[in-house]
Design a protein around this motif. Structure first.
Motif, PDB file in Angstrom:
ATOM      1  N   LEU A  44       0.821  -1.202   0.000  1.00  6.51           N
ATOM      2  CA  LEU A  44       0.000   0.000   0.000  1.00  6.51           C
ATOM      3  C   LEU A  44       0.858   1.256   0.000  1.00  6.51           C
ATOM      4  O   LEU A  44       0.380   2.338  -0.321  1.00  6.51           O
ATOM      5  CB  LEU A  44      -0.896   0.025   1.251  1.00  6.51           C
ATOM      6  CG  LEU A  44      -2.105  -0.917   1.285  1.00  6.51           C
ATOM      7  CD1 LEU A  44      -2.796  -0.813   2.635  1.00  6.51           C
ATOM      8  CD2 LEU A  44      -3.079  -0.604   0.161  1.00  6.51           C
ATOM      9  N   LEU A  45       2.124   1.104   0.380  1.00 11.57           N
ATOM     10  CA  LEU A  45       2.966   2.269   0.630  1.00 11.57           C
ATOM     11  C   LEU A  45       4.085   2.389  -0.390  1.00 11.57           C
ATOM     12  O   LEU A  45       4.930   1.500  -0.511  1.00 11.57           O
ATOM     13  CB  LEU A  45       3.577   2.176   2.036  1.00 11.57           C
ATOM     14  CG  LEU A  45       2.595   1.979   3.192  1.00 11.57           C
ATOM     15  CD1 LEU A  45       3.349   1.757   4.480  1.00 11.57           C
ATOM     16  CD2 LEU A  45       1.663   3.174   3.312  1.00 11.57           C
ATOM     17  N   ARG A  46       4.097   3.492  -1.115  1.00 14.99           N
ATOM     18  CA  ARG A  46       5.264   3.838  -1.907  1.00 14.99           C
ATOM     19  C   ARG A  46       6.357   4.297  -0.945  1.00 14.99           C
ATOM     20  O   ARG A  46       6.128   4.542   0.242  1.00 14.99           O
ATOM     21  CB  ARG A  46       4.918   4.937  -2.897  1.00 14.99           C
ATOM     22  CG  ARG A  46       3.898   4.491  -3.956  1.00 14.99           C
ATOM     23  CD  ARG A  46       3.510   5.626  -4.880  1.00 14.99           C
ATOM     24  NE  ARG A  46       4.620   6.011  -5.754  1.00 14.99           N
ATOM     25  CZ  ARG A  46       4.888   5.443  -6.932  1.00 14.99           C
ATOM     26  NH1 ARG A  46       4.117   4.454  -7.366  1.00 14.99           N
ATOM     27  NH2 ARG A  46       5.900   5.840  -7.667  1.00 14.99           N
ATOM     28  N   GLY A  47       7.556   4.418  -1.465  1.00 17.00           N
ATOM     29  CA  GLY A  47       8.697   4.748  -0.622  1.00 17.00           C
ATOM     30  C   GLY A  47       8.499   5.992   0.210  1.00 17.00           C
ATOM     31  O   GLY A  47       8.878   6.048   1.390  1.00 17.00           O
ATOM     32  N   HIS A  48       7.876   7.016  -0.356  1.00 19.27           N
ATOM     33  CA  HIS A  48       7.687   8.281   0.355  1.00 19.27           C
ATOM     34  C   HIS A  48       6.781   8.087   1.570  1.00 19.27           C
ATOM     35  O   HIS A  48       7.111   8.527   2.685  1.00 19.27           O
ATOM     36  CB  HIS A  48       7.071   9.325  -0.589  1.00 19.27           C
ATOM     37  CG  HIS A  48       6.600  10.559   0.106  1.00 19.27           C
ATOM     38  ND1 HIS A  48       7.468  11.511   0.586  1.00 19.27           N
ATOM     39  CD2 HIS A  48       5.343  10.987   0.423  1.00 19.27           C
ATOM     40  CE1 HIS A  48       6.774  12.477   1.166  1.00 19.27           C
ATOM     41  NE2 HIS A  48       5.480  12.189   1.077  1.00 19.27           N
ATOM     42  N   ARG A  49       5.643   7.421   1.354  1.00 17.93           N
ATOM     43  CA  ARG A  49       4.712   7.232   2.465  1.00 17.93           C
ATOM     44  C   ARG A  49       5.275   6.265   3.509  1.00 17.93           C
ATOM     45  O   ARG A  49       5.033   6.431   4.707  1.00 17.93           O
ATOM     46  CB  ARG A  49       3.353   6.754   1.949  1.00 17.93           C
ATOM     47  CG  ARG A  49       2.614   7.859   1.201  1.00 17.93           C
ATOM     48  CD  ARG A  49       1.180   7.476   0.883  1.00 17.93           C
ATOM     49  NE  ARG A  49       0.509   8.561   0.181  1.00 17.93           N
ATOM     50  CZ  ARG A  49      -0.738   8.534  -0.221  1.00 17.93           C
ATOM     51  NH1 ARG A  49      -1.477   7.452   0.000  1.00 17.93           N
ATOM     52  NH2 ARG A  49      -1.280   9.567  -0.849  1.00 17.93           N
ATOM     53  N   LEU A  50       6.004   5.273   3.059  1.00 19.35           N
ATOM     54  CA  LEU A  50       6.655   4.372   3.991  1.00 19.35           C
ATOM     55  C   LEU A  50       7.597   5.154   4.905  1.00 19.35           C
ATOM     56  O   LEU A  50       7.606   4.983   6.128  1.00 19.35           O
ATOM     57  CB  LEU A  50       7.430   3.288   3.227  1.00 19.35           C
ATOM     58  CG  LEU A  50       8.282   2.336   4.074  1.00 19.35           C
ATOM     59  CD1 LEU A  50       7.410   1.555   5.051  1.00 19.35           C
ATOM     60  CD2 LEU A  50       9.071   1.379   3.176  1.00 19.35           C
ATOM     61  N   THR A  51       8.380   6.042   4.319  1.00 21.38           N
ATOM     62  CA  THR A  51       9.309   6.850   5.098  1.00 21.38           C
ATOM     63  C   THR A  51       8.569   7.729   6.097  1.00 21.38           C
ATOM     64  O   THR A  51       8.971   7.847   7.264  1.00 21.38           O
ATOM     65  CB  THR A  51      10.164   7.727   4.170  1.00 21.38           C
ATOM     66  OG1 THR A  51      10.893   6.889   3.270  1.00 21.38           O
ATOM     67  CG2 THR A  51      11.141   8.579   4.965  1.00 21.38           C
ATOM     68  N   LYS A  52       7.486   8.338   5.655  1.00 19.51           N
ATOM     69  CA  LYS A  52       6.740   9.236   6.530  1.00 19.51           C
ATOM     70  C   LYS A  52       6.113   8.498   7.712  1.00 19.51           C
ATOM     71  O   LYS A  52       6.123   8.987   8.847  1.00 19.51           O
ATOM     72  CB  LYS A  52       5.665   9.980   5.735  1.00 19.51           C
ATOM     73  CG  LYS A  52       6.212  10.992   4.737  1.00 19.51           C
ATOM     74  CD  LYS A  52       7.041  12.072   5.439  1.00 19.51           C
ATOM     75  CE  LYS A  52       7.568  13.114   4.461  1.00 19.51           C
ATOM     76  NZ  LYS A  52       8.391  14.151   5.160  1.00 19.51           N
ATOM     77  N   ILE A  53       5.562   7.328   7.448  1.00 27.71           N
ATOM     78  CA  ILE A  53       4.965   6.548   8.541  1.00 27.71           C
ATOM     79  C   ILE A  53       6.044   6.096   9.515  1.00 27.71           C
ATOM     80  O   ILE A  53       5.882   6.187  10.741  1.00 27.71           O
ATOM     81  CB  ILE A  53       4.173   5.350   7.983  1.00 27.71           C
ATOM     82  CG1 ILE A  53       2.860   5.830   7.365  1.00 27.71           C
ATOM     83  CG2 ILE A  53       3.887   4.328   9.083  1.00 27.71           C
ATOM     84  CD1 ILE A  53       1.989   4.727   6.829  1.00 27.71           C
ATOM     85  N   LEU A  54       7.181   5.632   8.986  1.00 25.13           N
ATOM     86  CA  LEU A  54       8.259   5.179   9.863  1.00 25.13           C
ATOM     87  C   LEU A  54       8.837   6.344  10.656  1.00 25.13           C
ATOM     88  O   LEU A  54       9.246   6.171  11.815  1.00 25.13           O
ATOM     89  CB  LEU A  54       9.347   4.487   9.048  1.00 25.13           C
ATOM     90  CG  LEU A  54       8.953   3.160   8.400  1.00 25.13           C
ATOM     91  CD1 LEU A  54      10.129   2.564   7.640  1.00 25.13           C
ATOM     92  CD2 LEU A  54       8.447   2.166   9.451  1.00 25.13           C
TER      93      LEU A  54
END
Length: 871
Positions: free
Chosen positions: A687-697
């Motif tokens: 569900l997460l592209r790299g940008h959103r993955l980074t933001k959630i982490l």
């Protein structure tokens, strides 16, 4: 030897007997025949010694056969209590500050999958048990206060208690050696009454003409239990003792003010030992409940042991080989766990891992519940009030369970819960994959799953919804079993469960996507008070709540089904079409979750860079519920990495993916860079592209938000100073960070998702980060902790997070384990720990159910996979 017992041709026989007695049968839905559904008041702890259960039995460290026809458990009396200690005491859901709560100290020390060796410790006060103090003091407390525990009463002061070890060693499948050792921890000589009890579950009072079994005295060292189906079982005592008999039948005189004479009721042995009532026991030395009686005078810091043997064979010298067999089974247990342990564990870590898995094995229980019969009542009993036909679970009349199940906690949760069971099976697969597979199969059988495809949630309300993770557990258990079985996969198991999952997935799509927008509801989804209001009820002021976690769970469900389908293509290529079907589901759900909808709002908030639930209503339009909770972390779990060779082996599936890539950019552009090959030419579905993955982490790894010294919190600490307020329908709601016990009554207030650390969610986070690392490798780094300017790979972050979780149990520089919460009494000389339901978000103190080596047994998996020490 244990490995041999676990072979398919033997294991079912070795599981004929096990720790299948519940720790609490009173106060359960099954035993509730009230007019108003007041579970906690119909059967109480006080009534339990006199009331005959309909659906199961309980005891301390007890055992039974798998149909719970015959039961064994010890009882104790210190000469001061008002009644025998036959079962563990705790507060009911109405009495406890935070719901039901056991008020005893006991530990599950050891257990084998075959139950050929089992050991537990019960700590029994030598002074009068503080029943009234525990009830009274807890009644004085508010929701904001800490629990008043048994150690707070001072009853264990000056070591005035007994350590009672209960051990079992099987000489054969129906030949069980029993050793009970009482250690006087006081310096003074103390007296203890020890009563090994043998009894039949009452199966004869509910219908006409049922044959009544019987237990007879053969001698001062032998009792024989005779059942028309089971045959004879003999209970031998090494040391001669008096024996007493009564019947497992309700004391109607005590409970209902009747005047029935000449009966020897369930509490007869209690009344004789404690009150000296000779009329309460059968002078003919027979009945359906019996006990040997040992009066022990134990010197200060001394010990006393009794040995017994329960067997279906008549023995002339039952204790000739007793010590040899016991020593052999203990050695076999050591050897079994030696093979289980990872090579990188130190001795303390090994002890924790063994206890985690042993506690899970101890928490097996006989679960019997025929809903239709329960609603209608029994032929030989008074007809239930008409209101019972509208009682809880009345839609589940197909439910007719009589099985051995792994339950979350045999005292606080003596019933199955669907998503707990999934986590339990994953943990259990480390030592007993066969039972894990059996249970995953069992829970999707027609006597559990609703005809419409819904899975039952838990006994208090089967209609509720738990996160749909049965598919995840099925896949994980399949892979764990495959690894342990020399890479031979159980495809029959995988295929059988997959077919039932198809039905359930369809139910979710048809029933929990109200507006057919591929955004899902689902209610509380096992997260009790995670919402600013009860998500299982009506939305205040009207409308529909679209849930980030429900939608993400469904995306994960779809990916799990893709992965299972692709695995099944190795045996049958027809499953390739199923893989295509579920990848389409995943992509459509991803679009709904990640793209601005027609109403101008989606579950991802660009300003906060986080996922939230939203409310949709005709009056006010969509509205974000900006609560930073694990609800917004669940999208991490919808991730699957596909190896390049799998696509090569499934060309039709690969061709369909390429079609989507070329023709449906509206779908594929929203999903992580799946068209870019990652490490090892792998492809990523997330569900997460790299940008959103980074933001959630970034938010998750922030120590001022989610990351505690002991793992990931369930609610961001941000809400400690910034509570979220919500006004709707003339009502005001708020949610704030609560790192300890719950301060509200939502779902009974007996668990808290507003700050504490929960192992199942943390385990899913670790698994997801591992999966992302497979694709990104060392090229993708994130700041850890947030704001530190220290960047780590996802693999290293996984290691760091697991270390925080492990330190909940490990001794710190003061020699204390954070899970103790600073209470020195728990620093026992046997290095035993308890596994709690959840842990304090700041201190790591164990909270909630004290023996939930259900999903918290995942701690064992975490130590096994991530511990870095080398010893």
């Amino acid at each position: 030897m244990e490995k041999q017992r676990l072979q398919p041709e033997e294991i079912d026989q070795w599981r004929e007997w096990g720790p299948y007695l519940s720790d609490r049968q009173w106060g359960t839905v099954r035993e509730d025949y009230s007019e108003d559904g007041n579970v906690w008041e119909f059967t109480t702890y006080d009534k339990s010694r006199s009331y005959t259960y309909r659906w199961g039995e309980d005891g301390i460290g007890g055992i039974s056969d798998k149909h719970q026809i015959l039961c064994f458990a010890p009882a104790f009396w210190n000469g001061k209590d008002p009644f025998l200690k036959e079962r563990l005491f705790g507060l009911s859901g109405n009495q406890g500050i935070h719901g039901e709560d056991v008020k005893e100290v006991y530990y599950y020390a050891e257990n084998l999958p075959s139950h050929a060796y089992m050991k537990m410790l019960y700590q029994y006060p030598q002074n009068e048990f503080p029943y009234e103090d525990l009830i009274t003091e807890n009644n004085k407390q508010s929701k904001k206060d800490s629990e008043f525990e048994i150690v707070d009463t001072g009853v264990f002061s000056n070591n005035n208690f007994f350590d009672i070890f209960i051990e079992y060693a099987k000489a054969g499948t129906e030949d069980i050696l029993i050793k009970i050792t009482a250690i006087n921890r006081s310096k003074e000589k103390k007296q203890l009454h020890l009563l090994p009890q043998l009894w039949f579950r009452n199966t004869w009072s509910w219908d006409h003409g049922k044959e009544i079994p019987k237990i007879d005295k053969i001698s001062d060292q032998c009792l024989v239990a005779t059942h028309h189906k089971q045959g004879n079982y003999f209970l031998y005592a090494e040391t001669p003792a008096d024996s007493f008999f009564c019947n497992n039948e309700t004391n109607v005189n005590r409970l209902y003010n009747s005047n029935v004479y000449g009966h020897f009721f369930k509490d007869g042995i209690n009344d004789f030992i404690v009150n000296g009532n000779e009329q309460a026991i059968n002078p003919d030395n027979n009945g359906t409940k019996s006990a040997f009686h040992y009066l022990m005078d134990i010197e200060g810091e001394g010990k006393a042991t009794i040995c017994l043997r329960l067997t279906n064979q008549e023995e002339t010298n039952p204790f000739e080989d007793f010590d040899t067999i016991f020593m052999q089974r203990i050695q076999e247990s050591d050897e079994f766990y030696k093979e289980v342990f990872s090579q990188n564990l130190c001795e303390d870590e090994k002890s924790i891992v063994k206890q985690a898995f042993s506690g899970l094995l101890w928490n097996k229980q006989y679960y019997y519940y025929n809903v239709e019969q329960w609603l209608n009542g029994d032929p030989n009993m008074p007809k239930p009030p008409a209101s019972r036909l509208n009682a809880r679970n009345n839609r589940w009349t197909h439910m007719n369970a009589e099985d051995i199940l792994s339950v979350p906690d045999k005292w606080e949760f003596p019933w199955f819960a669907m998503w707990d069971s999934a986590f339990q099976c994953v943990a259990l697969a480390s030592v007993d994959p066969d039972f894990s597979k059996k249970m995953l199969r069992l829970l999707v059988k027609e006597w559990y799953i609703h005809p419409n495809g819904q899975f039952p949630a838990f006994e208090f309300d089967f209609n509720q919804l738990n996160p749909p993770i049965h598919s995840w557990a099925t896949w994980k258990v399949f892979k764990m079993d495959q690894k342990l079985n020399h890479h031979e996969g159980d495809y029959d198991f995988l295929e059988e469960v997959f077919h039932k999952l198809l039905i359930n997935f369809t139910w979710w799509v048809n029933r929990e996507d109200v507006q057919s927008k591929n955004l899902f509801e689902g209610g509380f989804l096992g997260l009790d008070n995670i919402g600013v209001f009860d998500r299982s009820g009506d939305v205040p002021g009207g409308g529909i709540i679209e849930q980030s976690d429900a939608t993400a769970w469904m995306a994960m469900y779809a990916l799990n089904m893709v992965r299972i389908s692709l695995e099944l293509t190795k045996k049958n290529k027809v499953y390739e079409d199923m893989a295509v079907k579920f990848i389409e589901h995943f992509l459509i759900i991803s679009k709904a979750m990640n793209q601005m909808g027609e109403n101008g709002i989606d579950l991802w908030n660009e300003d906060d860079q986080f996922y939230y639930d939203i409310i949709r209503s005709d009056d006010n339009g969509p509205e974000w519920l900006k609560v930073r909770s694990v609800v917004g972390l669940v999208p991490l779990f919808a991730v699957e990495v596909i190896e390049s060779e799998i696509l090569e082996q499934n060309p039709d599936f690969a061709e369909r993916l390429n079609w989507f890539l070329s023709n449906r950019e509206d779908l594929t552009n929203l999903v992580s860079r799946w068209n870019d090959l990652g490490e090892g030419k792998r492809r990523l579905f997330s569900l997460l592209r790299g940008h959103r993955l980074t933001k959630i982490l970034t938010r998750m790894l922030d120590e001022t938000e989610f990351m505690s010294s002991y793992g990931i919190r369930s609610l961001s600490k941000y809400h400690q100073k910034h509570p979220f307020n919500f006004t709707k329908g003339g009502k005001e709601f708020f949610i704030r960070y609560q790192p300890g016990e719950s301060e509200d009554l939502m779902f009974g207030g007996n668990s808290n998702w507003r700050g504490p650390i929960w192992f199942p969610i943390n385990y899913m986070i670790l698994e997801s980060l591992e999966e992302f690392y497979k694709y990104y490798g060392d090229s993708f780094k994130v700041e850890y902790p947030t704001g530190s300017q220290n960047y780590l790979t996802l693999k290293d972050i996984t290691q760091q997070l697991s270390s925080r979780l492990q330190h909940i149990f490990l001794k710190n520089e003061k020699g204390e384990r954070p899970c103790w919460g600073g209470e020195k009494f728990y620093n026992n000389p046997y290095n035993l720990v308890q596994f709690h339901e959840y842990y304090h978000g700041e201190s790591g103190k164990g909270l909630g159910a004290a023996h939930q080596t259900g999903w918290t047994a995942l701690a064992g998996n975490i130590f096994q996979r991530f511990s870095k020490t080398k010893k």
